[in-house]
Design an enzyme around this catalytic site. Sequence first.
Site, PDB file in Angstrom:
ATOM      1  N   LYS A   1     -11.490  -0.041  -0.552  1.00  0.00           N
ATOM      2  CA  LYS A   1     -11.483   1.590  -0.647  1.00  0.00           C
ATOM      3  C   LYS A   1     -10.787   1.771  -2.339  1.00  0.00           C
ATOM      4  CE  LYS A   1      -7.528   2.264   2.198  1.00  0.00           C
ATOM      5  NZ  LYS A   1      -7.248   1.308   2.916  1.00  0.00           N
TER       6      LYS A   1
ATOM      7  N   GLU B   1     -12.754   6.137   5.915  1.00  0.00           N
ATOM      8  CA  GLU B   1     -11.719   6.029   7.058  1.00  0.00           C
ATOM      9  C   GLU B   1     -10.814   7.240   7.140  1.00  0.00           C
ATOM     10  OE1 GLU B   1     -10.446   1.858   8.010  1.00  0.00           O
ATOM     11  OE2 GLU B   1     -10.066   2.029   6.123  1.00  0.00           O
TER      12      GLU B   1
ATOM     13  N   SER C   1       1.014  -1.144   0.064  1.00  0.00           N
ATOM     14  CA  SER C   1       0.031   0.025   0.015  1.00  0.00           C
ATOM     15  C   SER C   1       0.886   1.211   0.026  1.00  0.00           C
ATOM     16  CB  SER C   1      -1.108  -0.232   1.067  1.00  0.00           C
ATOM     17  OG  SER C   1      -1.827   0.967   1.013  1.00  0.00           O
ATOM     18  N   HIS C   2       0.531   2.077   1.103  1.00  0.00           N
ATOM     19  CA  HIS C   2       1.331   3.404   1.022  1.00  0.00           C
ATOM     20  C   HIS C   2       2.826   3.213   1.689  1.00  0.00           C
ATOM     21  CE1 HIS C   2      -0.371   2.264   4.766  1.00  0.00           C
ATOM     22  NE2 HIS C   2       0.227   2.670   5.297  1.00  0.00           N
TER      23      HIS C   2
ATOM     24  N   ASP D   1      -2.453   6.369  -3.430  1.00  0.00           N
ATOM     25  CA  ASP D   1      -1.366   5.646  -2.715  1.00  0.00           C
ATOM     26  C   ASP D   1      -0.734   4.534  -3.699  1.00  0.00           C
ATOM     27  OD1 ASP D   1      -3.305   3.833  -2.665  1.00  0.00           O
ATOM     28  OD2 ASP D   1      -2.696   3.372  -0.658  1.00  0.00           O
TER      29      ASP D   1
ATOM     30  N   ASP E   1      -5.662   2.730  -3.402  1.00  0.00           N
ATOM     31  CA  ASP E   1      -7.126   2.640  -2.577  1.00  0.00           C
ATOM     32  C   ASP E   1      -7.290   3.824  -1.718  1.00  0.00           C
ATOM     33  OD1 ASP E   1      -5.305   1.849  -0.800  1.00  0.00           O
ATOM     34  OD2 ASP E   1      -5.970   0.012  -0.463  1.00  0.00           O
ATOM     35  N   ARG E   2      -6.376   4.647  -1.733  1.00  0.00           N
ATOM     36  CA  ARG E   2      -6.424   5.779  -0.947  1.00  0.00           C
ATOM     37  C   ARG E   2      -6.466   6.956  -1.545  1.00  0.00           C
ATOM     38  NH1 ARG E   2      -2.757   5.447   4.342  1.00  0.00           N
ATOM     39  NH2 ARG E   2      -3.198   3.491   5.152  1.00  0.00           N
TER      40      ARG E   2
ATOM     41  N   ASP F   1      -1.144   1.615  -4.052  1.00  0.00           N
ATOM     42  CA  ASP F   1      -2.115   0.479  -4.748  1.00  0.00           C
ATOM     43  C   ASP F   1      -3.449   0.963  -5.136  1.00  0.00           C
ATOM     44  OD1 ASP F   1      -2.679   0.630  -2.097  1.00  0.00           O
ATOM     45  OD2 ASP F   1      -3.459  -1.115  -1.923  1.00  0.00           O
TER      46      ASP F   1
HETATM   47  C1  G16 Z   1      -4.934  -0.293   5.525  1.00  0.00           C
HETATM   48  C2  G16 Z   1      -6.333  -0.647   5.584  1.00  0.00           C
HETATM   49  C3  G16 Z   1      -7.449   0.384   6.269  1.00  0.00           C
HETATM   50  C4  G16 Z   1      -6.510   1.110   7.399  1.00  0.00           C
HETATM   51  C5  G16 Z   1      -5.300   1.385   7.239  1.00  0.00           C
HETATM   52  C6  G16 Z   1      -4.530   2.139   8.225  1.00  0.00           C
HETATM   53  O1  G16 Z   1      -4.877   0.664   4.422  1.00  0.00           O
HETATM   54  O2  G16 Z   1      -6.929  -1.219   4.509  1.00  0.00           O
HETATM   55  O3  G16 Z   1      -8.581   0.228   6.361  1.00  0.00           O
HETATM   56  O4  G16 Z   1      -7.249   2.334   7.810  1.00  0.00           O
HETATM   57  O5  G16 Z   1      -4.441   0.160   6.791  1.00  0.00           O
HETATM   58  O6  G16 Z   1      -4.217   0.947   9.309  1.00  0.00           O
HETATM   59  P1  G16 Z   1      -3.107   1.338  10.432  1.00  0.00           P
HETATM   60  O7  G16 Z   1      -3.850   2.610  10.958  1.00  0.00           O
HETATM   61  O8  G16 Z   1      -3.238   0.077  11.107  1.00  0.00           O
HETATM   62  O9  G16 Z   1      -1.779   1.568   9.947  1.00  0.00           O
HETATM   63  P2  G16 Z   1      -3.911   0.322   3.358  1.00  0.00           P
HETATM   64  O10 G16 Z   1      -4.361   1.571   2.329  1.00  0.00           O
HETATM   65  O11 G16 Z   1      -2.565   0.329   3.946  1.00  0.00           O
HETATM   66  O12 G16 Z   1      -4.350  -0.850   2.642  1.00  0.00           O
END
Ligand code: G16
Length: 544
Positions: free
Chosen positions: A377, A364, A113-114, A278, A282-283, A280
């Site tokens: 997302k 979120e 992801s990010h 981000d 989704d953000r 992938d």
């Molecule tokens: C993932 C989850 C999200 C979550 C985020 C933050 O996002 O898919 O639902 O809000 O992690 O998680 P944390 O606060 O535990 O770091 P992504 O975009 O990383 O897949």
Amino acid sequence: MSIRTVNTQPFNDQKPGTSGLRKAVTVFQQPHYLENFTQSIFNSLEDLQGKTLVLGGDGRYYNRQAIQTILKMAAANSVGRILVGLKGILSTPAASAIIRKNQAYGGIILSASHNPGGINGDFGIKYNISNGGPAPEKVTEAIFAHTKTITQYQILESADINLDHVGSFKLGTMDIEVIDSVIPYLELMESLFDFNLIRNLLSKGDFSICIDSLHAVTGPYAKAIFEGKLGAKTGTVINEVPLEDFGGGHPDPNLVYAKSLVDILFADNAPDFGAASDGDGDRNMILGRNFFVNPSDSLAVITANAHLVKGYKNGLTGVARSMPTSGAVDRVAEKLGINFFETPTGWKFFGNLLDADQATICGEESFGTSSNHIREKDGLWAVLFWLNIVAVRGESVEQIVKSHWQEYGRNFYSRHDYEEVATEGANELVNHIRSQFDTLKGKQFGNYTVNYVDDFSYTDPIDGSVTTNQGIRIIFTDKSRIIFRLSGTGTKGATLRVYLESYEPDVTKQDLDTQKALKELINIAEEIAQIKKFTNREIPTVIT
Ligand code: G16
């Protein structure tokens, strides 16, 4: 081609976090590490034989190698067919859409992801179920259980598959289809939003936008949608070429890591609208000219304006937000008279609500918003939603948000992240707050009195599953909140997140700077948690 059975031993660190297994690339490169987790996924799935899976990732370093390994293992494990993204690329929302469209059994998404990529960055793998969404906890627990006892995995001995062209292949008895996901994704977006209206807005010449793909997965999708289909001028999408290391950047669309876009939107003669996504896809981060839209506000504005948008004009059944997300959307749900749900952090918790049609839109604070069109997302969906709202209302992003505050009041909201602090100190901080649970209730701090303190837990209204310890909430009598939570997506040490929220109904006080408005709560958070002492940090790494 023969199937080889390889003896292996369990790794003790393969517990999936908030969103799959995320580790440093070097961890995944250990012999058998990826194979053990992949075999554990296959072992935990019933009736996998002959089924269709979807496979792809955000294009980060190790994506291509991992895909070749997973394809050969899938063939050895009797998977019937795999739809794999061209060049190994599938954004997370596109993967979700493809699983649903093809009624696949599930999908494997390769992304951290990010988190930064490259040889010294992170990699990740997660399993999505047939609804297109992240596997729920009972599935990830089963996968984890298999990782602890695994002794063997199966892999087909064969040459690599060419993923650079769309086409069909055979690997053993398994069919492979290399697919370009940009077109089906674009078609899905076109079914939800009024592309003609948005095209008019973008081609008039007096409304300019800038979309920053941060050298991550959304580049090809954004180019095709904004510059191709919606007529935005060439160059509207910047950093559009996906790179294995994201150009050395941190593909997280927030005020710190997408600073170059923020600078563009806050400069003189800035575009009217800006957005970033981000690693992938989704953000999303939404910006107006000289204006930042807080993700919690974005969710509230999207929900309040959904009736203006083609795909949602027949109304919403409900809305869901993660617990740390601000309460801005709660008041919109109340006014609309629709369902409202508060879930733990992690998109997987929205899946049941969406499947049962209890919620239509979810969001979120961590820059994630989406709807029941998929089960992930969706960054570009949020961008199009905003553009559609702007096109209908004919107002600027700032005007839309401010009139929302006028109607509903403003939730001042901020998240302070302390990234990669020592795990021991972070755990001590959590224990230190927990030790005050009995004494904090009723205690006064300046203008604030503690109403109650708890560890958030959630009972899923659809399947009754219970999830505990999802963040410490300190809730004050005026509903202001301080929340402490340890991230479940980091890969080094611990990341402490402190979420701060207060509510201001008085329009004359809504223009205050967020950090100033929250100053007293920030000080109370320090007083209660002794953040500086336990994290050994004077200031947060990221403030959003
Ligand atoms: C993932 C989850 C999200 C979550 C985020 C933050 O996002 O898919 O639902 O809000 O992690 O998680 P944390 O606060 O535990 O770091 P992504 O975009 O990383 O897949």
